[in-house]
Write an enzyme that holds these catalytic residues in place. Sequence first.
Site, PDB file in Angstrom:
ATOM      1  N   ASN A 114       0.685  -1.314   0.067  1.00 39.55           N
ATOM      2  CA  ASN A 114       0.053   0.099   0.060  1.00 39.55           C
ATOM      3  C   ASN A 114       0.862   1.347   0.193  1.00 39.55           C
ATOM      4  OD1 ASN A 114      -2.288   1.433   0.118  1.00 39.55           O
ATOM      5  ND2 ASN A 114      -2.123   1.726   2.474  1.00 39.55           N
ATOM      6  N   HIS A 116       0.824   5.353   1.264  1.00 40.83           N
ATOM      7  CA  HIS A 116       0.413   5.937   2.212  1.00 40.83           C
ATOM      8  C   HIS A 116       0.856   7.452   2.206  1.00 40.83           C
ATOM      9  CE1 HIS A 116      -2.340   7.155   5.632  1.00 40.83           C
ATOM     10  NE2 HIS A 116      -1.481   7.809   6.253  1.00 40.83           N
ATOM     11  N   SER A 143       4.860   7.129   2.366  1.00 43.43           N
ATOM     12  CA  SER A 143       5.403   5.481   2.942  1.00 43.43           C
ATOM     13  C   SER A 143       4.614   4.494   2.060  1.00 43.43           C
ATOM     14  CB  SER A 143       5.081   5.253   4.111  1.00 43.43           C
ATOM     15  OG  SER A 143       5.333   6.480   5.058  1.00 43.43           O
ATOM     16  N   ASP A 152      -3.057   0.843   8.119  1.00 46.28           N
ATOM     17  CA  ASP A 152      -1.774   1.878   8.227  1.00 46.28           C
ATOM     18  C   ASP A 152      -0.478   1.369   8.967  1.00 46.28           C
ATOM     19  OD1 ASP A 152      -3.062   3.106   5.728  1.00 46.28           O
ATOM     20  OD2 ASP A 152      -3.943   4.733   7.255  1.00 46.28           O
ATOM     21  N   GLU A 181       5.065   9.958  -4.612  1.00 47.50           N
ATOM     22  CA  GLU A 181       4.449   8.642  -4.808  1.00 47.50           C
ATOM     23  C   GLU A 181       4.887   8.212  -6.149  1.00 47.50           C
ATOM     24  OE1 GLU A 181       0.095   9.069  -4.359  1.00 47.50           O
ATOM     25  OE2 GLU A 181       0.540   9.526  -2.282  1.00 47.50           O
TER      26      GLU A 181
END
Length: 220
Positions: A114, A116, A143, A152, A181
């Site tokens: 994922n 975040h 992250s 998370d 990102e």
Amino acid sequence: MKADKAPRPKILVLASGNGTNLQVLIEATRERDFPGQIIAVGCNRPQAFALERAARANIETFVVDHTRYDSREAFDGAMIAEIHRHNPDLLVLAGFMRILSPGFVHAFRGKILNIHPSLLPKYPGLNTHKRVLEAGDKVHGVSVHFITEELDGGPVIAQAEVNIAPDDTPETLARKVQEKEHILYPIVVRWFCEGRIQLGSDYVLFDGELLQEPTRLPDN
Ligand code: GRF
């Protein structure tokens, strides 16, 4: 005679919205030397623009519309069945806005990444840009982490920093964080596909060694 190449790991991307992270992953995996391939994109929202991006790239898509299910478990059960149909090696959550049930996480443990928008463990949850400004922080970031049962809270693999300017707003920060990102996610997905990162019980192994601190890309 050339030896047969090992098959490239199969990546399934889950998204709910615009899909800019999906887009950079589509472009990265199109590079000839990329060690993984996106085999399908799944969404929980039929109107997600991510579906359009996947279709334009000739990638198979599926929708499991969460509004049609009475409970998270029922939705997750349908999603799990769709995902199993594709038999992926890696699930990449790219703006997938559903909290996953423990059953889902268990079904794909060690195979879910994922992204975040904060420097975890700071600011799990929503509205991270606003919260970081309210706290007066000087540095923000993004992250990439493994998903575990904790929201998370799975072990962080890598982060990229964003320096906060005095005139930053939640909107300007959101833009700066997204730029990072788009650099960071393809790097970490590549590491996974190369077999360099693995999830231990609550830690990351990088090249077989315990990762003490997440890899950090500084802002420039
Ligand atoms: C990103 O900001 C990511 O950090 C969060 O959801 C957003 C998705 O953006 N998890 P996009 O749909 O990839 O543009």
